[in-house]
Structures are given as structure tokens and as C-alpha cells.
Design an enzyme around this catalytic site. Structure first.
Site, PDB file in Angstrom:
ATOM      1  N   GLU A  71      52.497  -0.276 -18.240  1.00 59.88           N
ATOM      2  CA  GLU A  71      53.575  -0.078 -19.219  1.00 59.88           C
ATOM      3  C   GLU A  71      53.117   0.810 -20.381  1.00 59.88           C
ATOM      4  O   GLU A  71      53.366   0.515 -21.552  1.00 59.88           O
ATOM      5  CB  GLU A  71      54.089  -1.428 -19.719  1.00 59.88           C
ATOM      6  CG  GLU A  71      54.564  -2.338 -18.592  1.00 59.88           C
ATOM      7  CD  GLU A  71      55.132  -3.667 -19.073  1.00 59.88           C
ATOM      8  OE1 GLU A  71      54.978  -3.989 -20.272  1.00 59.88           O
ATOM      9  OE2 GLU A  71      55.734  -4.387 -18.249  1.00 59.88           O
ATOM     10  N   GLU A 110      55.837  -6.019 -10.902  1.00 59.88           N
ATOM     11  CA  GLU A 110      55.731  -7.327 -11.549  1.00 59.88           C
ATOM     12  C   GLU A 110      57.109  -7.964 -11.634  1.00 59.88           C
ATOM     13  O   GLU A 110      58.077  -7.321 -12.043  1.00 59.88           O
ATOM     14  CB  GLU A 110      55.172  -7.212 -12.981  1.00 59.88           C
ATOM     15  CG  GLU A 110      53.714  -6.824 -13.088  1.00 59.88           C
ATOM     16  CD  GLU A 110      53.256  -6.767 -14.557  1.00 59.88           C
ATOM     17  OE1 GLU A 110      53.938  -7.364 -15.431  1.00 59.88           O
ATOM     18  OE2 GLU A 110      52.232  -6.125 -14.812  1.00 59.88           O
TER      19      GLU A 110
END
Length: 496
Positions: A119, A266
Site C-alpha cells: 500500500e 489481502e
């Protein structure tokens, strides 16, 4: 020119076959902020016991990569956020990273992907200018090592880079990242790689101020009056998970890119939280995880891309009790570190608990090779005494007495203790003299008590992955396809 275009199309189709031949899968992430982290060999034994076929590491842990050797488990290795800047600024650093963390382990360790950072755009935005250069440099190093068809490079991004994910048809990436996203998508298309997305309906629901019902986040059926419909396409969304994935597809399309599959790197649901986190419960985590597994393994995509399966990685294998933040941050694991399940996992929904198939697919606690004899004697005495193991069968004249060695007797006692206590937190350690194995140590008439999966719950191939050929057979098929892709790639290169 027509021949070259035709061959390029064949190349694209065959590459797509490498990711779809064996159907959709559900893998797991392995975080290491755990105070009682099992040894690398025990982690692999746990993965095998649950027949988990795909894992993602957040770094390139040497012990785990070595332990995963010859396991046939597909592995995504991670470039940490701290490494992205150096690799993005230095092609030589990228080459050194590939040589150390990929070339050194392939092919015995089945590394199939590299996740560059975690991220990055939403957590360390100042690194954005070198993110795509880092991907390019790593890919070029893979080309130099002739591994670019085997190992794909991408970078996981959070839903935060899509400011308004609903309705999906109007979703776009944050405009401030347009240049970076365009370069990223161009790279992914050119290298036949996937877009990595971290999609958490838990956060979509808890931060949504009641806009969506919790049933929508948990894959539960919605009454007809509460159906979630995109007003522009009239697509019905039965889950927030599907809507998030479609938001990514529409955001990609908004930048005029197509044919880039989305993989969810995820997703999950915390099983416990603080007083201000009422939705972080074991019941919700069980419902979400089992329904998500069932959803992914039906081999379909979201409404806008029904023919592209959503390969997905659960966050995460173990609870990371050393993580900072709210209590829920420490409770995303599906297993405790002794291998027992935090909640039942199933192949057919939350009510369909899998109980395993007996000793042949069980796990056992046995003595490590080369264990210290004095420590073994102490461990044997403790297991048969304070530990409460049933040691009757290793007494003289009984069927597990021979061979009359401390190692043999300790393995029997250790295993009996472990099978009785692992569900309550008992571990297989005994001062470093024991380890978990999936190999049944029973011999002759001496039968070791066997676990039918950790905590009475094991995952058959249909739970975290489709039925597939043996590892050797599958690797042979994939290698053949990769060889064909490589040959066509070389032919194309000669024609350009």
C-alpha cells in the site's frame, strides 16, 4: 506484421492459461509480528496439514523460503516498504535483490510473484515517483535471469486509492495518482501481470456510517427490498467484496486499460476487538471467511468481469499480537501458532465444518533429529508426569516399547501430550527438542494418536484451493506452458 500480431495474441492467451488452468484459489498471508512464532519448518508443516497451496510473505525471509523448498506451495515474496526507495533508484540494487531473494531459491522454492511494497501510495506517498521504476528494474533483473515468465511483479494497493468505490461503474483512482497509476497499469499490461488489491469489507462496513447492512459485508443474502444495485449498469452486487473488486476494474478501465486481472492480496475479518469495535467477533470472522472461500472457489468474477476468477489471499495465517493499533489489529489470524483454528473453516459455508480424514492427513509432534539426549529425557519425564501424556504403551512389554530408546519413547509421549492439549494452547517444542510433521510416525502395531487436522479442523483441497494434479505433475504442466511462452517470446523478439 500479421504473423507477429497473431503470435503476440497466442503469447497473451497462453500466459493467461498459466493463471487459470487450475481454477481459482484462496491463499494466506504470513505476517511475522508474533511473539511465539513457530519455526519455519513448523509453519510449512501447518500449511501442508491444512493443504494451503498459495502463500504471500511480506518480505523475503530466508528461513521460510528455504523451508518452503520442494513443498509445491506457490510463494509471493515481498519487497518491504523500506526497500522500495533504494531499489527504485538503483537497477543494480534491484538485480542484487533478485539474485539474493529469488534466483537463490528457484526452482526448488516455487516463487511465482513479487509484491513490491505494501500500500505504498497511501502509506508512503513520497516514494510514489520511484514505485514503477522499482517494478521495472526488478522485472529487468528477472529477464536477465530468464525468470520473467515464471515470476510476475506487481504492487499491492489499498481501497484508499479509490475515493468513491460505489457505485463501481463510476469508480476512479484518486486523480492525484493518475500519472503513477497510468505507468503502473502500462507495466502490468506489458508484463502480463495482475493488479494487486487489498480489499477489506470490514473497514468498508465499519467506516460506512450505516450506509450498507452488515449482511452485505459478510456475503449473507439480502432481502429483496435491500438489494444493492449499481444504478448505471443495473448490476446486482451480492457482496461488498465483489463491489470492491469491480470498483478496481472500472478504475482501471477509466484509464483506458483492459485485460489486467485483479488479484485480492489481502482480505479478512478480525475475530476480536476492543469495546469500540463491536463487529470484530469470532462469529463474524467465521462467517466472512467461510463465505468468502465459497465465493472465490466458484471460479467466477465480479458482475463486470464474470469470466475472470478472483484469486484471493486471506489476511492472515496467525494473529500478530505485536502489531500496534487497536485490539482488532492483533486478531486477524485464522490459526493460533500451535496450529489450532481460531474458528472453524470449511469448504461449503460456515455450517459445514470439515473434520479431516484421519492419521494419513494428520499432524504429529515428534523428536527433532540431533536433539540433546539430556533434554529429551527431561522432556519425556515431564510429558509422562506433569504433562499428563498416556505413556502406558512405551512401558516394557508393550507394543511401543521397542525400539527402547529415549528418542523413540519421547516422540510417542510428546505426540500424545500434543494431541490432547494443542486445542488448549499446548505446543510442540519441549525445550527445542520437538517439531511438527505431517509424516505419520506410527510403525508396526505401534500407532501414534493422530490429529485429523489442527484443532479438529482441516482444509481439504476444495477449501483453500481446487483439486489439482500432484505437485510434480502440475509443475511439469506449468513448465511446459512456460517453455512454450518463452519460445514464442524469443521468436517475437527476433522479429521486432
Amino acid at each position: 506484421m500479421k504473423l507477429k500480431n497473431c503470435l503476440a495474441t497466442v503469447l497473451l492467451l497462453i500466459t493467461a492459461m498459466l493463471t487459470t488452468t487450475f481454477g481459482a484459489f484462496v491463499g494466506v498471508n504470513i505476517g511475522t509480528d508474533v511473539s511465539d512464532m513457530p519455526s519455519a519448518s513448523n509453519i510449512v508443516a501447518i500449511l501442508k496439514a491444512h493443504q494451503i497451496t498459495h502463500v504471500r510473505l511480506y518480505d523475503a525471509n530466508a528461513h521460510l523460503l528455504q523451508a518452503l523448498s520442494n513443498s509445491s506451495i506457490d510463494v509471493i515474496v515481498g519487497v518491504t516498504n523500506e526497500e522500495v526507495l533504494r531499489i527504485g533508484e538503483s537497477p543494480s540494487a534491484a538485480a542484487a535483490w533478485i539474485n539474493k531473494n529469488v534466483v537463490a531459491y528457484v526452482p526448488s522454492t516455487n516463487i511465482t510473484g513479487i509484491a513490491v511494497g505494501s500500500e505504498v501510495l497511501s502509506t508512503i506517498p513520497n516514494v510514489a515517483p520511484v514505485l514503477v521504476p522499482a517494478l521495472n528494474s526488478l522485472h529487468k533483473a528477472l529477464v536477465a535471469a530468464n525468470l520473467n515468465f515464471r515470476v510476475k511483479v506487481s504492487t499491492p494497493q489499498s481501497m484508499d486509492i479509490i475515493p468513491k468505490p460505489f457505485p463501481p461503474s463510476t469508480a476512479t483512482f484518486n486523480s492525484s495518482w493518475n500519472s503513477t497509476m497510468y505507468q503502473l497499469l502500462q507495466f502490468l499490461r506489458n508484463t502480463n501481470s495482475s493488479f494487486m488489491l487489498n480489499a477489506y469489507p470490514y473497514y468498508g462496513y465499519t467506516k460506512g456510517d450505516g450506509i450498507f447492512p452488515i449482511e452485505y459485508a459478510l456475503f449473507r443474502p439480502l432481502p429483496s427490498v435491500k438489494q444493492i444495485v449499481d444504478p448505471n449498469t443495473l448490476y446486482h452486487y451480492n457482496s461488498m467484496f465483489d463491489a470492491m473488486v469491480d470498483a478496481a476494474y472500472y478504475s482501471i478501465d477509466a484509464l483506458n486499460f483492459k485485460d489486467i486481472p485483479v488479484v485480492v492480496t489481502e482480505t479478512g475479518w478480525p475475530s476480536f476487538g476492543g469495546a469500540n469495535e463491536p463487529d470484530a467477533t469470532a462469529e463474524n470472522a467465521e462467517t466472512y471467511s467461510n463465505n468468502m472461500i465459497q465465493r472465490v472457489l466458484n471460479d467466477s468474477g465480479p458482475p463486470s468481469q464474470p469470466d475472470i476468477p478472483i484469486n484471493t489471499y486471506i489476511y492472515e495465517l496467525f494473529n500478530e499480537d505485536k502489531r500496534n493499533g487497536p485490539i482488532s489489529e492483533k486478531n486477524w489470524g485464522i490459526l493460533f501458532t500451535n496450529g489450532s483454528a481460531v474458528f472453524p473453516l470449511s469448504s461449503g459455508g460456515a455450517t459445514d465444518q470439515i473434520t479431516g480424514t484421519g492419521n494419513s492427513s494428520g499432524v504429529f509432534c515428534v523428536v527433532k533429529d540431533g536433539a540433546d539426549t539430556d533434554k529429551l529425557q527431561d522432556g519425556l519425564s515431564w510429558a509422562c508426569g506433569q504433562g499428563g501424556a498416556n505413556c502406558a504403551l512405551i512401558q516394557q512389554g508393550q507394543r511401543c516399547y521397542l525400539p527402547n530408546t529415549v528418542k523413540s519413547h519421547a516422540s510417542y509421549a510428546y505426540n500424545d501430550y500434543y494431541q490432547k492439549n494443542q486445542g488448549a494452547g499446548g505446543t510442540c517444542d519441549f525445550d527445542g527438542t520437538a517439531e511438527i510433521t505431517t509424516h505419520d510416525p506410527s510403525y508396526g502395531s505401534c500407532r501414534f494418536s493422530g490429529s485429523s487436522g489442527f484443532g479438529g479442523v482441516s482444509l481439504p483441497p476444495t477449501a483453500l484451493g481446487p483439486s489439482s494434479p500432484s505437485g510434480e505433475s502440475m509443475n511439469l504442466q506449468v513448465s511446459s506452458l512456460q517453455y512454450l511462452v518463452s519460445a514464442i517470446g524469443v521468436f517475437l523478439a527476433l522479429m521486432i
